[in-house]
Enzyme design. Structure first.
Site, mmCIF file in Angstrom:
data_model
loop_
_atom_site.group_PDB
_atom_site.id
_atom_site.type_symbol
_atom_site.label_atom_id
_atom_site.label_comp_id
_atom_site.label_asym_id
_atom_site.label_seq_id
_atom_site.Cartn_x
_atom_site.Cartn_y
_atom_site.Cartn_z
ATOM 1 N N GLU A 29 -4.871 -4.851 -7.272
ATOM 2 C CA GLU A 29 -5.838 -5.603 -6.474
ATOM 3 C C GLU A 29 -7.200 -4.947 -6.578
ATOM 4 O O GLU A 29 -7.361 -3.786 -6.240
ATOM 5 C CB GLU A 29 -5.385 -5.721 -5.013
ATOM 6 C CG GLU A 29 -4.954 -4.420 -4.367
ATOM 7 C CD GLU A 29 -4.466 -4.614 -2.937
ATOM 8 O OE1 GLU A 29 -3.431 -5.278 -2.763
ATOM 9 O OE2 GLU A 29 -5.123 -4.107 -2.006
ATOM 10 N N ASP B 243 0.819 -1.207 0.000
ATOM 11 C CA ASP B 243 0.000 0.000 0.000
ATOM 12 C C ASP B 243 0.857 1.262 0.000
ATOM 13 O O ASP B 243 0.426 2.320 -0.445
ATOM 14 C CB ASP B 243 -0.912 0.018 1.231
ATOM 15 C CG ASP B 243 -2.015 -1.026 1.160
ATOM 16 O OD1 ASP B 243 -1.823 -2.038 0.462
ATOM 17 O OD2 ASP B 243 -3.058 -0.843 1.809
#
EC number: 3.2.1.165
Length: 904
Positions: free
Chosen positions: A545, A476
């Site tokens: 994702e 992230d």
């Protein structure tokens, strides 16, 4: 999503441990109870260069062991009342195998397992026998979660400060301690906390295991050798692109003299038919790098090399490197390493998106996020079954966010041609310095050596696998300058051959630069037309994702994982906390998903109705996701370069983020992906009503005819048009056949579109059926959150509920092969006398008790048939999975009564 005494010499290396496969699997495939490991001593080979994996352990909580470490780690210690554990086993994995707790995959059983039991260290104890102590002996291991004190024959040889981190690789020279006959190694494993340790965690994927996976999850090897050890062997390949006509190989290894005297070693080896040899003078305890290049070994310059390709693009040949170190003509050590020859590049395109190419050919990475078993139980058959499913779905990539699997996983990926994207995970210690207010402690000075050793070990382990095409050093968030340098220094030292990606999100790091990826979601429900927008998670760039969130499994699986009361709540109460969804407060309920299901298809009338609507919804949504990215792969502006479905599978019994469930059953999400990714595919575009042909094959195709027919839900035809003479280039190119009008007279609010693609001989090569609405789904882009974009009004698909019931006949027969596999052929036919099609006709292979036979691979499934039409489907499976039962097939559908017919 998102670490001794002076008599013991210790080496910490980054070389991959080359060992025998453990004969024990600690994994329980598809929820079955794992076999108990035997606790007889492991017999260690005396052969120079051999590696022997410990076959299992006796384990026990330190809270229940009062004896000193010297006693526990000495041969003959009784270990009475201890639990058996496999060669790769977490604490909880071993206790589950021993039947201590009820099935954690069912209901809320896992909540009843006391976490306090795993907040103290646990002992792992194993005995091994050595017949010859004249050879040198080493303990070689990684996969300790989270840290350990290590003892051999009553002596401590490493402390937790030395053996820390799930990925660090350790080699301990225990020659001076090993005795002829019985020996003992013991690990005192420390509790794991992913927010405090550079190990493994679960974030919001599933309810985390109470032991946080503490244990030993990779093989512990006993290595034998002479005075000179070979380590860090690998091959650097340079393929001429685009000609692929030649390749240069550079062989490198470390020759290490572990003796107290100077020696001259002969290092010899071979790659294919090419042999090479060199003498190496080594002072006592000296290490030298031995290198063989095409400049001094002409045979390492290959003409017409066998090139490794991803699945669907070519073959997957592998080469073998064999090395031997000899001293005074006596073998001292040996190495065997497989490798592939291929070229991977991943520059940023003009839009800043990362564009992968393999051997000079661009490709759209179509993948899924990988989850291991929640308790990290390794079962090679179960892993191989899932990878075969990935190929069946037309995927070419698996992303591993943390939980980087053992060597055999990558061996399988090499063999099947599945690209892999390993990397560190988000939302815990790995990103503690850079994730702002997120979880994960900031690093201390002690963490940097662990991080560097982790990166070095994984780089050395993975670099020769042609399936590995990148490493994501962030998820992230991208690492800061100091952490990035830590990683890059380790990668450079390991001769890492592949692109290094700063993050899975749209972040940058000082040296690696922009990631070229995006992590804009969604992670919860959005309508199918969302995917066609070139913004947020839509079909542009590289989406690392993303999915429409919940993936409700089949009714068979639901009944295996939830109580009747929980199943009642599932369909009746959208706002209820769902234990089998996520521990996250954001993803704890099915409220968004259920609102869309009721708004588009009508409120569910019962559990069966809820599940059938869920399968229909998941099919259309997953299909649209992959179709949009497929159509956009060769766009001139803002092309799609990669999409990773979040997630490919789940590590437990889940209600979200899975194309296939824990038990390997297949529902709407699975077959929607399979349909979208077929090699030659006709599809409808939700954004502009175009009918498009996508060619995922390498060769161009011509002479195609695309026909689209629109029907009301009662089967009345309202529109029919064909486009002939279509040609489509290869490698993911697409061609627009025709565009549907914005309105068609007499079309019902809910309607059906049948697309059929035929080749120049009139043979059907692709068929695709859509259920659509004249009222579109309307997205509220202005209120997009990190996990989804709200929908202000839904498409009206409620008309499907009024479709007449139609009869479908089914016949089936089975042929058993000589390879242990069987094939059942099923023909289903709409025998109705009216106009109404049988929508979404599903066929399941079942045993005599009606239980699904899994895993299976269908040629096609969930098909729609108009009156008089038939489809012949085949399903392959292991004959042994019938467990002696005669095969049967269960046929059901949206508007078709369920029936089961024999398939003998």
């Amino acid at each position: 999503m998102f670490h001794r005494p002076a008599s013991v010499r210790r080496f910490v290396t980054t070389a991959v441990a080359l060992g025998l496969l453990s004969t024990l699997s600690t994994g329980a495939r598809a929820g079955a109870r794992a076999p108990e490991p035997h606790l007889r001593p492991t017999t260690v080979s005396s052969t120079a260069g051999s590696t022997t994996a410990l076959t299992g352990y006796a384990i026990q909580s330190t809270a229940k062991v009062n004896d000193a470490a010297a006693a526990v780690s000495s041969p003959g210690y009784p270990a009475s009342g201890w639990y058996p554990a496999g060669a790769r086993s977490t604490v909880l994995g071993a206790l589950l195998a021993g039947g201590k707790y009820a099935d954690p995959f069912y209901s809320t059983n896992q909540q009843k397992i006391p976490k306090a039991d795993f907040q103290v260290p646990w002992w792992y104890r194993s005995d091994f026998t050595v017949a010859d102590t004249s050879a040198r002996t080493y303990l070689d291991f990684s996969g300790v979660i989270s840290a350990a004190d290590v003892f051999v024959n009553g002596r401590q040889i490493a402390k937790t400060a030395d053996v820390a981190g799930a990925y660090t690789h350790h080699e301990l020279d225990v020659t001076s301690l090993v005795r002829e006959g019985a020996n003992t190694v013991a690990f005192r494993i420390q509790p794991n906390n992913p927010n405090k340790n550079l190990t493994m965690g679960w974030i919001d994927w599933l309810e985390p295991p109470p032991d946080q996976n503490m244990g030993i999850v990779r093989d512990v090897l006993v290595r034998r050798g002479g005075p000179v050890a070979l380590r860090d062997a690998h091959v650097i390949t340079r393929l001429d692109v685009p000609s692929l006509a030649t390749a240069d190989l550079t062989v490198k290894a470390q020759a290490r003299n572990d003796s107290d005297a100077a020696v001259t070693a002969t290092v010899s080896g071979s790659v294919g038919a090419t042999s090479f040899s060199r003498s190496v003078a080594l002072a006592a305890h000296e290490t030298k790098t031995v290198t063989f290049t095409p400049a001094d070994i002409p045979g390492l310059h290959l003409t017409s090399p066998q090139v490794w390709w991803p699945a669907g693009m070519g073959a997957q040949p592998l080469y073998a490197l064999d090395l031997t170190a000899s001293v005074s003509e006596t073998v001292s050590d040996t190495v065997h390493e497989n490798f592939g020859i291929r070229d991977v590049r991943a520059p940023l395109n003009s839009d800043g998106a990362r564009q992968y190419s393999v051997n000079g050919r661009k490709l759209l990475l179509k993948g899924g996020g990988w989850s291991p078993d929640e308790f990290l139980r390794w079962d090679p058959t179960y892993v191989e079954d899932r990878l075969r499913y990935a190929l069946d779905l037309g995927l070419n990539t698996i992303r591993l966010e943390g939980h980087i699997e053992p060597d055999e996983f990558f061996d399988l990926a090499d063999r099947y041609g599945i690209l892999t994207l390993p990397g560190w995970e988000c939302c815990n210690k790995w990103e503690g310095n850079v994730n702002g207010s997120g979880s994960g402690d900031e690093w201390t000075a002690a963490d940097y050596p662990i991080a560097k050793a982790s990166m070095a070990a994984e780089a050395a382990r993975l670099r020769d696998h042609p399936s590995v095409v990148s490493f994501l050093i962030g998820s992230d968030f991208a690492p800061d300058a100091m952490i990035e340098k830590t990683y890059l220094d380790a990668l450079k030292a390991a001769d890492w051959p592949n692109p290094v990606v700063a993050a899975a999100s749209d972040k940058s790091s000082p040296v690696s630069g922009s990631s070229g990826t995006k992590m804009t979601g969604p992670y919860d429900w959005i309508p199918p037309n969302y995917w066609y927008a070139k913004r947020e998670g839509g079909a542009t760039g590289f989406n690392s994702e993303t999915s429409g969130g919940p993936d409700i499994p089949t009714l068979d699986t639901l009944r295996r994982m939830m109580t009747p009361a929980e199943l009642d709540t599932l369909w009746k109460n959208p706002g209820a906390k769902q234990y089998h969804r996520s521990p996250s407060s954001v993803f704890g309920t099915l409220k968004i998903y259920d609102a869309a299901l009721a708004g588009r298809y009508g409120a569910p009338t019962g559990l069966t109705d809820y599940v059938r609507k869920a399968q229909l919804a998941q099919y259309e949504n997953v299909r649209a996701q992959f179709e949009a990215y497929g159509r956009g792969a060769t766009d001139a502006s803002k092309p799609a370069t990669g999409v990773v479905y979040w997630m490919f599978n789940s590590g437990w019994t889940s209600l979200h983020w899975q194309l296939l469930d824990r038990y390997l059953d297949q529902g709407g999400a699975y077959f929607g992906a399979k349909k979208a990714n077929e090699p030659l595919h006709v599809q409808y575009s939700y954004d502009n009503r175009s009918v498009v042909v996508v060619n995922n094959r390498h060769a161009a195709v011509s002479g195609l005819t695309a026909r689209v027919t629109l029907f009301t839900t009662d089967g009345t035809q309202k529109y029919d048009k064909s486009a002939t003479g279509l040609s489509v280039a290869g490698d993911g190119a697409h061609s627009t056949a025709l565009t549907l009008p914005s309105s068609v007279s007499g079309l019902s609010t809910t309607y059906l579109a049948r697309l059929v693609l035929t080749d120049s001989a009139g043979k059907e090569v692709s068929r695709n059926v859509y259920w659509l609405s004249t009222r579109p789904d309307t997205l509220d882009w202005a209120h997009t959150d990190w996990y989804y974009t709200p929908t202000t009004s839904y498409a009206d698909l409620k008309g499907l509920g009024s479709m007449a019931r139609v009869p479908v006949s089914a016949t089936a027969s089975t042929t058993a092969g000589t390879d242990g596999a069987s094939t059942t052929t099923v023909t289903v036919r709409n025998t109705g006398s009216g106009r109404t099609p049988s929508l979404f006709t599903d066929v399941h292979l079942v045993d005599s008790k009606g239980k699904p036979v899994l895993p299976v691979q269908w040629s096609d499934n969930e098909v729609s048939l108009w009156p008089g039409e038939s489809a012949t489907l085949t399903v392959t499976y292991r004959t042994a999975d019938l467990h002696g039962s005669a095969p049967r097939v269960r046929v059901s559908g949206w508007n078709t009564a369920e029936q089961t017919v024999p398939a003998t």
